[in-house]
Design a protein around this motif. Structure first.
Motif, short mmCIF file in Angstrom:
data_model
loop_
_atom_site.label_atom_id
_atom_site.label_comp_id
_atom_site.label_asym_id
_atom_site.label_seq_id
_atom_site.Cartn_x
_atom_site.Cartn_y
_atom_site.Cartn_z
N UNK A 90 0.84 -1.20 -0.13
CA UNK A 90 0.09 -0.02 -0.13
C UNK A 90 0.70 1.41 0.12
N UNK A 91 2.03 1.13 -0.24
CA UNK A 91 2.88 2.20 -0.33
C UNK A 91 3.67 2.91 0.91
N UNK A 92 3.36 2.11 2.08
CA UNK A 92 4.00 2.32 3.23
C UNK A 92 5.72 2.02 3.29
N UNK A 93 5.98 1.22 2.61
CA UNK A 93 7.35 0.91 2.77
C UNK A 93 8.08 2.29 1.88
N UNK A 94 7.58 2.74 0.73
CA UNK A 94 8.18 3.79 0.21
C UNK A 94 8.28 5.07 1.21
N UNK A 95 7.08 5.17 1.97
CA UNK A 95 7.04 6.35 2.91
C UNK A 95 7.97 6.47 3.83
#
Length: 154
Positions: free
Chosen positions: A76-81
């Motif tokens: 859900x994009x949390x790693x990127x954040x």
């Protein structure tokens, strides 16, 4: 979804179950945990989303020695954040280089790190064979080598 990223306070217990998602050897996690700064990503209702650890390794260099997103929140994009936050934190603390390492079998992580501005800087051949008592398999590939990546700040 609203979230915050904050430092783990000294009276809190690090989320070992989440740290072990990224590094399956508790003894190794404990070897770097006390020397690292722990950052937690939490949802607005304080549910733990992810974690990363920053460890200064050399003058002007800091390493993300562990980064993990709870299985419930993966994809859900949390790693990127988390990676973006780590980069901003490293820059604001005066580091010139941010490093990270992952296994040769960690295909998704290798892609993510490069998408987030990291470049491959080296390979520690046989790292996982030397340092982990049990074989690690991921994506049908035995994890043998540590792929080292870095991001330099201007």
């Amino acid at each position: 979804m609203t979230f915050t990223i904050r430092k783990l306070s000294s009276d809190e217990t690090p989320p070992m179950d989440l740290l072990l998602l990224a590094d399956p050897n508790e003894e190794i996690v404990l070897s770097y945990l006390d020397r690292s700064t722990v950052y937690l990503m939490e949802s607005e209702d304080l549910e733990l989303i992810g974690v990363y650890l920053l460890l200064p390794t050399r003058p002007h260099t800091v390493e993300i020695v562990n980064i993990a997103v709870s299985e419930k929140f993966q994809g859900k994009g949390f790693g990127k954040k988390l990676l973006s936050h780590a980069s901003e934190t490293a820059k604001s603390e005066g580091f010139f280089t941010l490093e990270i390492g992952t296994g040769n079998s960690s295909i998704a992580q290798l892609g993510l790190y490069q998408k987030c501005g990291f470049s491959i800087s080296g390979i520690d051949f046989g790292f996982f064979l030397r340092n982990y008592p049990e074989p690690i398999w991921e994506n049908g590939i035995q994890c043998k080598d540590m792929i080292r990546l870095k991001q330099d700040f201007p």
